[in-house]
Design a protein around this motif. Structure first.
Motif, PDB file in Angstrom:
ATOM      1  N   SER A   1       0.825  -1.210   0.000  1.00 29.68           N
ATOM      2  CA  SER A   1       0.000   0.000   0.000  1.00 29.68           C
ATOM      3  C   SER A   1       0.856   1.257   0.000  1.00 29.68           C
ATOM      4  N   HIS A   2       2.160   1.138   0.424  1.00 31.93           N
ATOM      5  CA  HIS A   2       3.052   2.302   0.466  1.00 31.93           C
ATOM      6  C   HIS A   2       3.789   2.499  -0.856  1.00 31.93           C
ATOM      7  N   LEU A   3       3.641   1.552  -1.769  1.00 32.81           N
ATOM      8  CA  LEU A   3       4.366   1.635  -3.034  1.00 32.81           C
ATOM      9  C   LEU A   3       3.401   2.028  -4.151  1.00 32.81           C
ATOM     10  N   PRO A   4       3.863   2.759  -5.167  1.00 32.28           N
ATOM     11  CA  PRO A   4       5.237   3.287  -5.297  1.00 32.28           C
ATOM     12  C   PRO A   4       5.484   4.457  -4.349  1.00 32.28           C
ATOM     13  N   LEU A   5       6.763   4.667  -3.992  1.00 32.75           N
ATOM     14  CA  LEU A   5       7.139   5.737  -3.078  1.00 32.75           C
ATOM     15  C   LEU A   5       7.233   7.061  -3.821  1.00 32.75           C
ATOM     16  N   LYS A   6       6.696   8.065  -3.197  1.00 30.76           N
ATOM     17  CA  LYS A   6       6.839   9.410  -3.741  1.00 30.76           C
ATOM     18  C   LYS A   6       8.177   9.984  -3.301  1.00 30.76           C
ATOM     19  N   GLY A   8      11.016  11.643  -1.412  1.00 31.51           N
ATOM     20  CA  GLY A   8      11.151  12.020  -0.010  1.00 31.51           C
ATOM     21  C   GLY A   8      10.485  11.073   0.962  1.00 31.51           C
ATOM     22  N   GLN A   9       9.723  10.094   0.476  1.00 29.35           N
ATOM     23  CA  GLN A   9       9.054   9.147   1.366  1.00 29.35           C
ATOM     24  C   GLN A   9       9.958   7.948   1.661  1.00 29.35           C
ATOM     25  N   ALA A  10       9.634   7.234   2.741  1.00 31.97           N
ATOM     26  CA  ALA A  10      10.387   6.029   3.138  1.00 31.97           C
ATOM     27  C   ALA A  10       9.406   4.914   3.483  1.00 31.97           C
ATOM     28  N   VAL A  11       9.872   3.700   3.372  1.00 29.53           N
ATOM     29  CA  VAL A  11       9.058   2.546   3.716  1.00 29.53           C
ATOM     30  C   VAL A  11       9.913   1.567   4.515  1.00 29.53           C
ATOM     31  N   THR A  12       9.304   0.911   5.471  1.00 26.42           N
ATOM     32  CA  THR A  12      10.005  -0.078   6.299  1.00 26.42           C
ATOM     33  C   THR A  12       9.522  -1.472   5.924  1.00 26.42           C
ATOM     34  N   LEU A  13      10.459  -2.343   5.579  1.00 31.46           N
ATOM     35  CA  LEU A  13      10.148  -3.726   5.228  1.00 31.46           C
ATOM     36  C   LEU A  13      10.551  -4.631   6.384  1.00 31.46           C
ATOM     37  N   THR A  14       9.617  -5.418   6.870  1.00 31.24           N
ATOM     38  CA  THR A  14       9.898  -6.366   7.957  1.00 31.24           C
ATOM     39  C   THR A  14      10.173  -7.738   7.356  1.00 31.24           C
ATOM     40  N   VAL A  15      11.352  -8.269   7.634  1.00 32.65           N
ATOM     41  CA  VAL A  15      11.756  -9.577   7.117  1.00 32.65           C
ATOM     42  C   VAL A  15      11.751 -10.572   8.271  1.00 32.65           C
ATOM     43  N   CYS A  16      10.919 -11.596   8.175  1.00 29.29           N
ATOM     44  CA  CYS A  16      10.859 -12.647   9.198  1.00 29.29           C
ATOM     45  C   CYS A  16      11.803 -13.778   8.794  1.00 29.29           C
ATOM     46  N   ILE A  17      12.736 -14.095   9.663  1.00 32.34           N
ATOM     47  CA  ILE A  17      13.723 -15.135   9.388  1.00 32.34           C
ATOM     48  C   ILE A  17      13.416 -16.336  10.275  1.00 32.34           C
TER      49      ILE A  17
END
Length: 379
Positions: A1-6, A8-17
């Motif tokens: 829902s945060h993509l594509p980034l405009k 100046g924007q940032a997104v955090t991706l949570t990676v479950c290992i």
């Protein structure tokens, strides 16, 4: 829902290992637990049902900084996360950039199986798998298995879990083809065979653990495998014997502590059925049925000539049984007075079965109770 980034924007991706590593064969840890009084596989220590980790003796030398690595039970997992991203005019033209991010994960074991053994069950087709489980974490740990009560372990605590399991038909596992056998050494084939057996056992046990941290966000759960700690003796005890024996009294099977009731003076039919699940023909075999009484004080009375008599011979003969086939031999006996009786079914020394493993000839225990015949009305 945060993509594509405009811009100046940032997104955090949570990676479950999720990590699955083999911590079996940790000799340093096992020796460490042995020094602290915990039951350990392969060491002559009686295994407690419940035991808390004992403090180390004061005279035990403290490991130096250089020696810590030797007793470290942490395994390292390294991986590379590859990202591809694109945008703007470059995306229209089909261009993209790549980003590689190295990941270094230190993994500690959540559960240790310090000792694995077996005990027979009341049914010859079942047994009890005994697991001595050690909690190496600093928090309370709950261990569960299919159709079994949960086991709660405090930090640094060892307890035993007993799991009743149906024995496993290892003969049904896929066998390597001739080409694989030709180009593989015996050690490699044996390792692959034990791996396949361990996977089958794990799928039936379904052992899981939950780390009961006080903070909900730090609670963890996962699966535990016994594959690396199953030795050859345990595997033999867990294997369903290729020869399956059934004993029927008056048409009813005797197994799982079943007591067969019969009447004094009435003929009792006895059937012994052999089902051959092996890949080779078996037999002919000769079986001798010997009745006895157990006085539950270490004394067994086999002198029952005045109490039990056979209608015909007490020796049963089974002809050659081909693979996947069955054979039934029948006989009869009667009791002359009341009481509890047992039948000991022995294989004669001159039968062909003496060359086969003893575990293939495990017959159900036969417990019979002779009762008085009811009085006839008007007698």
């Amino acid at each position: 829902s945060h993509l594509p980034l405009k811009p100046g924007q940032a997104v955090t991706l949570t990676v479950c290992i999720k990590v699955k590593l083999d911590f079996s064969g940790q000799e340093n840890l096992l020796q460490d637990l042995n020094d602290d009084g915990i039951s350990v596989t392969g060491l002559p220590i009686s295994s407690p049902l419940r035991q808390v980790l004992k403090p180390r003796p004061e005279n035990k030398p403290v490991s130096s900084e250089s020696g810590k690595a030797e007793y470290s039970h942490v395994k390292t997992l390294e991986a590379v996360l590859n990202f591809k991203y694109s945008g703007g005019a470059g995306k229209v033209e089909g261009y993209y950039r790549e980003l590689s991010l190295g990941v270094h994960v230190d993994v500690e074991p959540s559960v240790f199986f310090t000792r694995v053994s077996t005990l027979p069950a009341t049914s010859t087709r079942q047994c009890h798998l005994l697991l001595d489980i050690f909690n190496p974490t600093e928090h309370e740990l709950t261990v569960s298995a299919k159709n079994n009560q949960d086991l709660v372990l405090h930090a640094s605590e060892c307890q035993r879990m007993a799991i009743q399991v149906d024995k496993f038909d290892f003969e049904s596992l896929p066998q390597p083809d001739q080409e694989t056998v030709r180009f593989s050494n015996p050690k490699q084939l044996e390792e692959e065979r034990q791996h396949a057996q361990g996977c089958q056992i794990n799928s039936k046990l379904g052992i899981c653990w939950i780390l009961n941290h006080t903070h909900p966000s730090l609670r963890r759960r996962g699966e535990a495998s016994v594959e690396g700690v199953l030795n050859q003796l345990v595997l033999e005890h867990l294997q369903l014997a290729p020869l399956q024996w059934d004993v029927l009294v008056n048409g009813k099977p005797c197994d799982c502590d079943v007591i067969a009731d019969c009447k004094v003076g009435d003929a009792v039919t006895l059937e012994v059925k052999l089902t051959n699940l092996s890949k080779n023909s078996v037999g002919p075999l000769a079986l001798t049925v010997v009745p006895y009484q157990d006085y539950q004080n270490g004394v067994q009375n086999y002198d029952l000539e005045d109490g039990v008599t056979f209608i015909g011979s007490n020796t049963f003969y089974i002809d050659t049984v081909k693979p996947k086939e069955s054979s039934v031999c029948e006989g009869a006996l009667l009791f002359l007075y009341t009481g509890d009786f047992f039948l000991n079914i022995k294989f004669q020394d001159d039968s062909a079965g003496r060359e086969l493993p003893l575990a293939w000839f495990t017959l159900p225990s036969v417990h019979m109770r002779a009762l008085d015949a009811p009085l006839q009305a008007g007698a």
